[in-house]
Design an enzyme around this catalytic site. Structure first.
Site, PDB file in Angstrom:
ATOM      1  N   ASN A   8       0.872  -1.174   0.000  1.00  8.65           N
ATOM      2  CA  ASN A   8       0.000   0.000   0.000  1.00  8.65           C
ATOM      3  C   ASN A   8       0.910   1.226   0.000  1.00  8.65           C
ATOM      4  OD1 ASN A   8      -1.824   2.005   0.475  1.00  8.65           O
ATOM      5  ND2 ASN A   8      -2.790   1.032   2.239  1.00  8.65           N
ATOM      6  N   ARG A  89      -2.237  -2.112  -3.796  1.00  3.11           N
ATOM      7  CA  ARG A  89      -3.462  -1.327  -3.699  1.00  3.11           C
ATOM      8  C   ARG A  89      -3.324  -0.133  -4.634  1.00  3.11           C
ATOM      9  NH1 ARG A  89      -4.426   3.579   0.144  1.00  3.11           N
ATOM     10  NH2 ARG A  89      -6.603   3.973  -0.321  1.00  3.11           N
ATOM     11  N   HIS A 178     -12.499   3.598  -1.120  1.00  2.31           N
ATOM     12  CA  HIS A 178     -12.646   2.613  -0.029  1.00  2.31           C
ATOM     13  C   HIS A 178     -13.391   1.352  -0.499  1.00  2.31           C
ATOM     14  CE1 HIS A 178     -12.641   6.125   3.124  1.00  2.31           C
ATOM     15  NE2 HIS A 178     -11.418   5.687   2.898  1.00  2.31           N
ATOM     16  N   ARG A 238     -11.402  16.880   5.120  1.00  5.82           N
ATOM     17  CA  ARG A 238     -12.124  17.156   3.862  1.00  5.82           C
ATOM     18  C   ARG A 238     -13.553  17.592   4.141  1.00  5.82           C
ATOM     19  NH1 ARG A 238     -10.636  11.439   1.882  1.00  5.82           N
ATOM     20  NH2 ARG A 238      -8.395  11.602   1.641  1.00  5.82           N
ATOM     21  N   GLY A 330     -15.388   4.327  13.380  1.00  6.35           N
ATOM     22  CA  GLY A 330     -16.450   3.318  13.440  1.00  6.35           C
ATOM     23  C   GLY A 330     -16.098   2.142  14.339  1.00  6.35           C
ATOM     24  N   GLU A 383      -8.507  -4.332   4.428  1.00 10.45           N
ATOM     25  CA  GLU A 383      -8.335  -4.208   2.978  1.00 10.45           C
ATOM     26  C   GLU A 383      -7.211  -5.113   2.486  1.00 10.45           C
ATOM     27  OE1 GLU A 383      -8.414  -0.166   4.220  1.00 10.45           O
ATOM     28  OE2 GLU A 383      -9.193   0.465   2.275  1.00 10.45           O
TER      29      GLU A 383
END
Ligand code: ADP
Length: 400
Positions: A8, A89, A178, A238, A330, A383
């Site tokens: 990644n 990725r 994502h 953002r 989360g 991921e």
């Protein structure tokens, strides 16, 4: 042992994980940070230990070589050729990729052509791919795209209402991001939905970057991020979605250039911009607990934007069987989950076990009560395992 490595890469970093497949056992992982700077940081985790050193990485090729040489030095591999596949990725796959692809010349060219849509990431992925190709010339590689899972959206969900000539000529549309995480969550979420015929899931990947996806029968039907990861819900730095005229107005009142304002919306907005304190929600929660009004507002704004999307996607899916919370916030922040779920009680009949929720951090678990009309689960995302599975399936299993 069948070794598969996942990579990644960012513009100045290179994260890696080495798996023994198909057992999915993580053998080691690490990160090369500050690539291209005067001093680098190399973190290497294996056998429950974490080692940190400070080599200089003039470029990604040097970092890639150090990673592989460290595997040799530690005796994790005996020979370069033991690494049987690499999964990279890739942030932006545009309209070209709806699943992972062999990292061949054609893939390279397409990733290159998409650089305008992922100015920092796609060049770094290419540099990293080439760096590993130099070090491990015989090792096959696969590209796994953040956007691929979202390619199943219908035009009504991905077309922006701008002059259509722009949509056609420049491929301006919603790509989302994502995707690998949402796909993983959609698969993992099924264990909570045994016997449900056409599972409808709303997955909330809410970390520093945040996105929400509506999933029906395992396929993405809508996602919150847009042309780039700037769209959707508010994030660490953002803005997420806003009236597009805010952009023009900020340019005209501040005298800043379009590029400067774009950077401001990407890097100085969200939690950081509203609170003026930090992009890290832990700092915002602490400040809110101390009564800081802007920190309180930032948290409320964040929760409201999550609710906006859950409401929208509930309608889009024609109901919902499972809401999933994942990523930094989360997985680890009970209060965000509690406040969002509380606000869903009167409309969607969501009820969670507040005691279970309050203690839950980083674990896969159902937090809804049996009487809840929609199930709610916390599922830590992964991921890398999706990337490793694709690399293994395409390069090794598929060739057996
Ligand atoms: P990224 O998009 O960079 O992968 P993460 O998923 O790591 O982001 O999420 C980072 C966010 O999660 C921060 O706002 C942070 O405050 C929040 N967070 C809350 N608890 C934790 C925790 N225990 N570990 C990491 N992040 C946490």
């Amino acid at each position: 042992m069948t070794f598969v490595m996942t990579i990644n890469s960012g513009s100045s970093s290179l994260k890696f994980k080495l798996y023994d497949m198909p057992e999915e056992k993580v053998l080691c992982s690490g990160n090369c940070e500050r690539v291209g700077e005067k001093s680098g940081i190399f973190t290497f985790k294996y056998d429950g230990k974490k080692e940190v050193s400070y080599p200089v990485f003039p470029n990604h090729a040097v970092a890639a070589k150090l990673v592989v040489d460290t595997l040799l030095e530690k005796g994790i591999i005996k020979d370069y050729d033991e690494i049987r596949a690499i999964g990279h990725r890739v942030v932006q796959g545009g309209k070209y990729f709806s699943s992972s692809a062999f990292f061949d010349e054609d893939t390279e060219k397409k990733i290159e052509s998409l650089i305008p849509l992922a100015v920092l990431h796609n060049p770094a992925h290419l540099v990293c791919f080439r760096a590993f190709k130099e070090v491990l010339p015989n090792c096959p590689a696969v590209a796994t795209f953040d956007t691929a899972f979202h390619q199943s959206m219908e035009p009504e969900d991905y077309v922006f209402p701008i002059p259509f000539v722009l949509t056609e000529k420049y491929d301006i549309r919603r790509y989302g991001a994502h995707g690998t995480s949402h796909q993983y969550l959609a698969q993992e979420g099924l264990k909570y939905l045994e016997g449900v015929e056409h599972p409808k899931i709303i997955s909330c990947h809410i970390g520093s970057g945040a996105s929400i996806t509506a999933i029906k029968d395992g396929k993405c039907v809508a996602t919150s991020m847009g042309l780039t990861p700037l769209g959707g819900i508010m994030m660490g730095t953002r803005t997420g979605d806003m009236d597009p005229s805010v952009f023009n107005y900020v340019v005209s009142v501040t005298g800043k250039s379009a590029e400067e304002v774009y950077q401001m919306f990407n890097k100085k907005s969200g939690f950081l911009g509203v609170s003026g304190i930090s992009n890290d929600q832990r700092d915002i929660i602490e400040a809110a607990d101390n009564g800081n009004p802007r920190a309180i507002l930032a948290n409320k704004l964040f929760n409201r934007r999550i609710l906006d999307y859950i409401g929208q996607y509930y309608v889009r899916l024609g109901g919902c069987d499972l809401i999933i919370f994942s990523a930094g916030i989360g997985e680890n922040e009970p209060r965000t989950r509690r406040d969002v779920c509380k606000a869903l009680e009167s409309s969607l009949g969501v009820k969670i076990n507040e005691e279970v929720n309050a203690k839950l951090r980083g674990k896969d678990m159902l937090i809804s009560l049996p009487e809840s009309k929609v199930k709610v689960a916390v599922i830590p995302t992964d991921e890398e395992i999706m990337i490793a599975r694709d690399a293994y399936n395409m390069c090794i299993k598929g060739k057996q």
